[in-house]
Design a protein around this motif. Structure first.
Motif, PDB file in Angstrom:
ATOM      1  N   GLN A   1      39.100  40.218  56.808  1.00  0.00           N
ATOM      2  CA  GLN A   1      40.419  39.770  57.259  1.00  0.00           C
ATOM      3  C   GLN A   1      41.046  38.797  56.277  1.00  0.00           C
ATOM      4  N   ILE A   2      40.209  38.222  55.403  1.00  0.00           N
ATOM      5  CA  ILE A   2      40.699  37.208  54.476  1.00  0.00           C
ATOM      6  C   ILE A   2      40.339  37.560  53.036  1.00  0.00           C
ATOM      7  N   GLU A   3      41.085  36.973  52.130  1.00  0.00           N
ATOM      8  CA  GLU A   3      40.748  37.037  50.708  1.00  0.00           C
ATOM      9  C   GLU A   3      39.379  36.403  50.504  1.00  0.00           C
ATOM     10  N   HIS A   4      38.592  36.938  49.590  1.00  0.00           N
ATOM     11  CA  HIS A   4      37.249  36.382  49.385  1.00  0.00           C
ATOM     12  C   HIS A   4      37.253  35.156  48.480  1.00  0.00           C
ATOM     13  N   TYR A   5      38.370  34.866  47.844  1.00  0.00           N
ATOM     14  CA  TYR A   5      38.582  33.606  47.111  1.00  0.00           C
ATOM     15  C   TYR A   5      37.705  33.438  45.873  1.00  0.00           C
ATOM     16  N   ASP A   6      37.058  34.488  45.421  1.00  0.00           N
ATOM     17  CA  ASP A   6      36.192  34.327  44.248  1.00  0.00           C
ATOM     18  C   ASP A   6      36.993  33.911  43.015  1.00  0.00           C
ATOM     19  N   ASN A   7      38.132  34.540  42.814  1.00  0.00           N
ATOM     20  CA  ASN A   7      38.946  34.162  41.659  1.00  0.00           C
ATOM     21  C   ASN A   7      39.590  32.799  41.840  1.00  0.00           C
ATOM     22  N   PHE A   8      39.942  32.462  43.064  1.00  0.00           N
ATOM     23  CA  PHE A   8      40.469  31.123  43.298  1.00  0.00           C
ATOM     24  C   PHE A   8      39.401  30.074  43.003  1.00  0.00           C
ATOM     25  N   ALA A   9      38.155  30.372  43.367  1.00  0.00           N
ATOM     26  CA  ALA A   9      37.046  29.474  43.042  1.00  0.00           C
ATOM     27  C   ALA A   9      36.912  29.319  41.534  1.00  0.00           C
ATOM     28  N   ALA A  10      37.078  30.429  40.812  1.00  0.00           N
ATOM     29  CA  ALA A  10      37.006  30.373  39.352  1.00  0.00           C
ATOM     30  C   ALA A  10      38.126  29.504  38.788  1.00  0.00           C
TER      31      ALA A  10
ATOM     32  N   LEU B   1      36.322  23.147  47.205  1.00  0.00           N
ATOM     33  CA  LEU B   1      37.089  24.374  47.397  1.00  0.00           C
ATOM     34  C   LEU B   1      36.357  25.572  46.800  1.00  0.00           C
ATOM     35  N   ALA B   2      35.820  25.391  45.601  1.00  0.00           N
ATOM     36  CA  ALA B   2      35.129  26.495  44.919  1.00  0.00           C
ATOM     37  C   ALA B   2      33.851  26.895  45.643  1.00  0.00           C
ATOM     38  N   ALA B   3      33.179  25.929  46.250  1.00  0.00           N
ATOM     39  CA  ALA B   3      31.916  26.218  46.937  1.00  0.00           C
ATOM     40  C   ALA B   3      32.136  26.753  48.345  1.00  0.00           C
ATOM     41  N   LYS B   4      33.156  26.238  49.042  1.00  0.00           N
ATOM     42  CA  LYS B   4      33.337  26.582  50.442  1.00  0.00           C
ATOM     43  C   LYS B   4      34.107  27.884  50.672  1.00  0.00           C
ATOM     44  N   LEU B   5      35.238  28.051  49.954  1.00  0.00           N
ATOM     45  CA  LEU B   5      36.150  29.135  50.300  1.00  0.00           C
ATOM     46  C   LEU B   5      35.554  30.541  50.171  1.00  0.00           C
ATOM     47  N   PRO B   6      34.686  30.826  49.189  1.00  0.00           N
ATOM     48  CA  PRO B   6      34.139  32.186  49.110  1.00  0.00           C
ATOM     49  C   PRO B   6      33.143  32.526  50.220  1.00  0.00           C
ATOM     50  N   VAL B   7      32.823  31.576  51.088  1.00  0.00           N
ATOM     51  CA  VAL B   7      31.823  31.798  52.131  1.00  0.00           C
ATOM     52  C   VAL B   7      32.501  31.836  53.494  1.00  0.00           C
ATOM     53  N   SER B   8      32.379  32.981  54.194  1.00  0.00           N
ATOM     54  CA  SER B   8      32.978  33.123  55.517  1.00  0.00           C
ATOM     55  C   SER B   8      32.073  33.995  56.376  1.00  0.00           C
TER      56      SER B   8
END
Length: 447
Positions: free
Chosen positions: A246-255, A323-330
């Motif tokens: 349902q959400i973006e996985h944020y891997d690139n945002f973490a990068a 942000l980089a550590a938390k957002l890719p984990v859901s």
């Protein structure tokens, strides 16, 4: 208390408001709402261009009227949406209801159910936030970064021929040139910002669990994946992630967070070096009339701008790291922890901006003290030992390193006369002896 620069809890919106105010257009609650409205409007326009049978073909005039909803979006409009949210208790649904009101005013009531058609709130959030982040970097961060690079490049040019004693492990080392040491930071910063710019601004757009379920059930013959790619990539200028929950996985945002953190660390390294050079009297600082360096010691002119930058880099990097550590984990297809965390995206950017501006301010205060640099070189003739023993190695002189070690590690001190006397004792040709005597701490600076 009313919210003002004096009553704000965060110094980002208080003490440093004048430095960070440009970021409000991208990271404030108003900005988030505006970007959501933008995505919803452009989505409706894109549906019309996708030729859904229930939607009219939008002429240029109507398209412009629709785009004016977000282009002319005001704080009063944002407040209307916040008032609607008091009833809905859902921020994105409030945006939808606001746009429906606008459609009624434009005579589009028959089509207003195609606002937010087939979407979930994260289709809006996960496009609005990366779009605002992209715009903030382009319009605020990169200009500030370029300003920092410009002054560093000017100093690198101005100081390219200034010899300076180097220090490794805090000890006098082979001399260098001040301009070259500035070039070190320029190259590091340019390389890392180049890497940052290569990272896509990824976005999720695909319905409740990323599969276009609702779109497909309503219009099974339409290529909704192609539509999503065209809308996100070409209309919004982002990069649609092909497989999501349902959400973006944020891997690139973490990068991107990690890249910004690395750039900040280079700025931190620069801050500490400049602070140290000031403490060594290599630089003095311009004095501004009326400013006070210490409440107790009238003589002091403190390197407060570099210290301010260092402190703000620390806060920014702590948040970027989270942000980089938390957002890719859901959990599974989504939990809500990313939602509240994403509202803080602007905070580390703001502290980063404060840091950059502080470093620039500190750099602009520097006054080169060539006399101090020259004196330090003159007081450290022992550093030419490396040059002498290297030439002696070239000449196959026996045990040159050991000979220089014995000379330079005495407690009697080494100066020009000491070195000259030592050279006179060497069993070498007159040409080599003359070559060795030409070496000084000021000219032994490499290439």
């Amino acid at each position: 208390m009313d919210l003002t620069a004096l009553s704000a809890i965060s110094p980002v919106d208080g003490r440093y408001r004048n430095t960070t105010n440009k970021l409000a257009a991208y990271f404030s609650e108003y900005a988030l709402i505006k970007y959501r409205v933008l995505v919803e409007i452009e989505y409706f326009i894109a549906l019309g261009q996708f030729q859904l049978p229930q939607l009219p073909v939008l002429d240029v005039s109507l398209k412009e009227k629709l785009q004016a909803i977000y282009k002319n979006f005001s704080q009063a409009d944002a407040q209307v949406i916040k008032d609607i949210e008091k009833t809905t208790n859902h921020d994105v649904k409030a945006v939808e209801y606001f746009i429906k009101q606008k459609f009624d005013e434009l005579g589009l009531s028959a089509h207003k159910e195609f606002i937010h058609f087939g979407l979930t709130s994260q289709d809006i959030n996960n496009t609005a936030i990366p779009l605002s982040f992209k715009d903030a970097l382009a319009e605020v961060y990169y200009p500030a970064f370029d300003e920092l690079l410009t002054i560093l490049k000017q100093y690198a040019s101005d100081w390219k021929n200034i010899p300076m004693l180097a220090h490794t492990h805090g000890q006098p080392a082979s001399p260098t040139r001040l301009g070259k040491e500035i070039e070190v930071f320029i190259e590091r910063l340019e390389k890392q910002v180049e890497l940052l710019k290569q990272i896509p601004f990824s976005a999720k757009f695909g319905g409740a669990t990323g599969n276009f379920n609702a779109h497909h059930i309503a219009y099974p013959t339409y290529d909704w994946k192609a539509f999503g790619n065209q809308f996100v990539n070409e209309v919004l200028g982002l990069s649609r992630s092909q497989y999501t929950t349902q959400i973006e996985h944020y891997d690139n945002f973490a990068a991107q967070c990690d890249a910004l953190k690395r750039i900040n660390n280079i700025i931190l390294d620069l801050d500490r070096d400049m602070w140290t050079y000031i403490s060594m009297n290599y630089f003095k600082q311009k004095i501004k009339a009326g400013e006070i360096g210490s409440s107790a010691m009238p003589h002091k002119v403190n390197p407060i701008d570099f210290e301010n930058s260092e402190g703000n880099v620390g806060i920014a990097n702590a948040l970027f790291e989270h942000l980089a550590a938390k957002l890719p984990v859901s959990r599974l297809q989504r939990d809500l922890t990313d939602s509240t965390v994403l509202r803080n995206v602007g905070v580390p950017v703001a502290h980063t901006l404060i840091a950059i501006k502080s470093t620039i301010k500190g750099l602009n205060k520097l006054l080169l003290n060539e006399a101090a640099l020259s004196a330090d070189l003159e007081d450290n003739w022992a550093v030419v030992a490396e040059a002498i023993q290297t030439i002696l190695r070239r000449e196959a002189y026996p045990n040159p390193y050991e000979a220089l070690k014995e000379l330079t590690r005495t407690n009697q001190g080494v100066n020009a006369a000491t070195i000259a006397s030592f050279v006179d004792t060497l069993n070498v040709s007159d040409d080599v002896r003359a070559e060795l005597k030409k070496i000084t701490p000021s000219n032994y600076t490499g290439i």
